[in-house]
Motif scaffolding. Sequence first.
Motif, short mmCIF file in Angstrom:
data_model
loop_
_atom_site.label_atom_id
_atom_site.label_comp_id
_atom_site.label_asym_id
_atom_site.label_seq_id
_atom_site.Cartn_x
_atom_site.Cartn_y
_atom_site.Cartn_z
N SER A 207 -8.92 3.61 -6.51
CA SER A 207 -6.91 3.71 -6.81
C SER A 207 -6.33 3.26 -5.81
O SER A 207 -5.65 2.07 -5.55
CB SER A 207 -6.53 5.27 -7.11
OG SER A 207 -7.33 5.96 -7.73
N ILE A 208 -6.52 3.17 -4.62
CA ILE A 208 -6.95 2.60 -3.28
C ILE A 208 -5.94 0.48 -3.04
O ILE A 208 -5.34 0.43 -2.66
CB ILE A 208 -6.68 3.04 -1.53
CG1 ILE A 208 -6.34 4.72 -2.12
CG2 ILE A 208 -5.85 2.72 -0.90
CD1 ILE A 208 -7.15 5.34 -0.99
N VAL A 209 -7.54 0.87 -3.41
CA VAL A 209 -7.54 -1.13 -3.77
C VAL A 209 -6.68 -1.42 -4.83
O VAL A 209 -6.85 -2.71 -4.80
CB VAL A 209 -9.57 -1.10 -3.63
CG1 VAL A 209 -9.52 -2.99 -3.71
CG2 VAL A 209 -10.21 -0.91 -2.18
N ILE A 210 -7.21 -1.31 -5.90
CA ILE A 210 -5.95 -1.09 -6.40
C ILE A 210 -4.57 -1.30 -6.41
O ILE A 210 -3.78 -2.77 -6.71
CB ILE A 210 -6.18 -1.32 -8.41
CG1 ILE A 210 -7.95 -1.08 -8.95
CG2 ILE A 210 -5.78 -1.65 -9.31
CD1 ILE A 210 -7.64 -0.68 -9.96
N ALA B 101 1.92 3.03 -8.01
CA ALA B 101 0.85 2.83 -7.99
C ALA B 101 -0.85 3.47 -7.76
O ALA B 101 -1.65 3.20 -8.65
CB ALA B 101 0.59 1.66 -7.77
N VAL B 102 -1.15 3.79 -7.09
CA VAL B 102 -1.78 4.94 -6.18
C VAL B 102 -1.86 5.67 -7.65
O VAL B 102 -3.01 6.31 -7.49
CB VAL B 102 -1.77 5.32 -4.96
CG1 VAL B 102 -3.01 6.50 -4.65
CG2 VAL B 102 -1.72 4.41 -4.16
N LYS C 80 -14.98 7.99 -5.34
CA LYS C 80 -14.87 6.40 -5.96
C LYS C 80 -13.70 6.11 -6.89
O LYS C 80 -13.14 4.99 -6.46
CB LYS C 80 -16.35 6.00 -6.99
CG LYS C 80 -17.06 5.95 -6.06
CD LYS C 80 -18.81 6.15 -6.83
CE LYS C 80 -19.85 5.62 -6.11
NZ LYS C 80 -20.81 5.28 -7.56
N SER C 81 -12.94 7.26 -7.38
CA SER C 81 -11.71 7.36 -8.51
C SER C 81 -10.59 6.69 -6.81
O SER C 81 -10.11 5.99 -7.13
CB SER C 81 -11.32 8.30 -8.66
OG SER C 81 -12.38 8.41 -9.72
#
Length: 333
Positions: free
Chosen positions: A118-121, A268-269, A113-114
């Motif tokens: 992270s990829i989505v954000i 950012a990831v 889930k992390s």
Amino acid sequence: MTAGDSASGAPFGLTAKRTATTGTDIERTVRPRVRRGLGGWLLIAVPYLWLLTFFLAPFFIVFKISLSEVAVAIPPYLPTFDLAAGWDDFVSGITALSIDNYLWLTEDSLYWKSYVSSIVIAATSTLITLIVGYPMAYGMARAPKAWRPTLLMLVILPFWTSFLIRVYAWIGILKTEGLLNQFLLWVGLIDTPLTILNTNVAVYIGIVYSYLPFLVLPLYATLEKLDESLLEAASDLGSPPWRSFWTITVPLSLPGVIAGCFLVFIPAVGEFVIPDLLGGSDTLMIGKTLWTEFFNNRDWPVSSAVAVLLLLILVVPIVLFQNHQQRATEKGR
């Protein structure tokens, strides 16, 4: 005099002289090529040695720790290799390594889930950064040449301040009694303060603000080199400005867009500071998870496995994309 000499009308001595001269020229031509070849190899070897020393060697150390087991010791994992103990000790340490930590990551939903969060954000932040940064870079490239150095300096200006201080400044802006809420209340747009701090919205704002120059600079460099005669030719053929923009400017700026998006998305990831300071308890990013495992839980093997998978998630798509681009370029030739 041979038949060839008679046919060409050249005497034998002149032919021999030409042959000797040709051999000398060949020798003079080959030697510099050999020297340039050795220089080229040395030039290529320097970055490879740099990567070997500062990337591959630490990566293999982290990869080895990810195959170890957590232990109450210094360092907090087993086995540890002692080269002075001999070959048998080294072999026994190799056989003790296992992939249990990687299996644990697949069993616990917190980790995947992390990664997904992270990829989505990071992808959402990159898209917002592109939407904000493209008009900025386009305006800078179309500005008068006398203004461009000043505009470029304004983009780079935030780098003169510490990254941590800039993120801390957003706390004073986004908190309930912060500058943003006070301004919105003053102009009458809201009746009650907005809750922005400690949410994902604050994380998006922090990432976009912090990494915006990384997208603007390569995009500006690409747009500045754009041949304006193409736009003039399109205008002469009756193309409206908006169509010329989408059919000429945007395709030619894609290298800068891709480079800028990579420079924003990759850090950012794995971002930790921004979600830790601006995000809330519901903000789930792999950087925070890695920090918790490494420093709070003192589980170095699991945190190393998290770091190795994060690196693979980032590196493998980039390598595949570069290979695709190289093949497309070769086909275009």
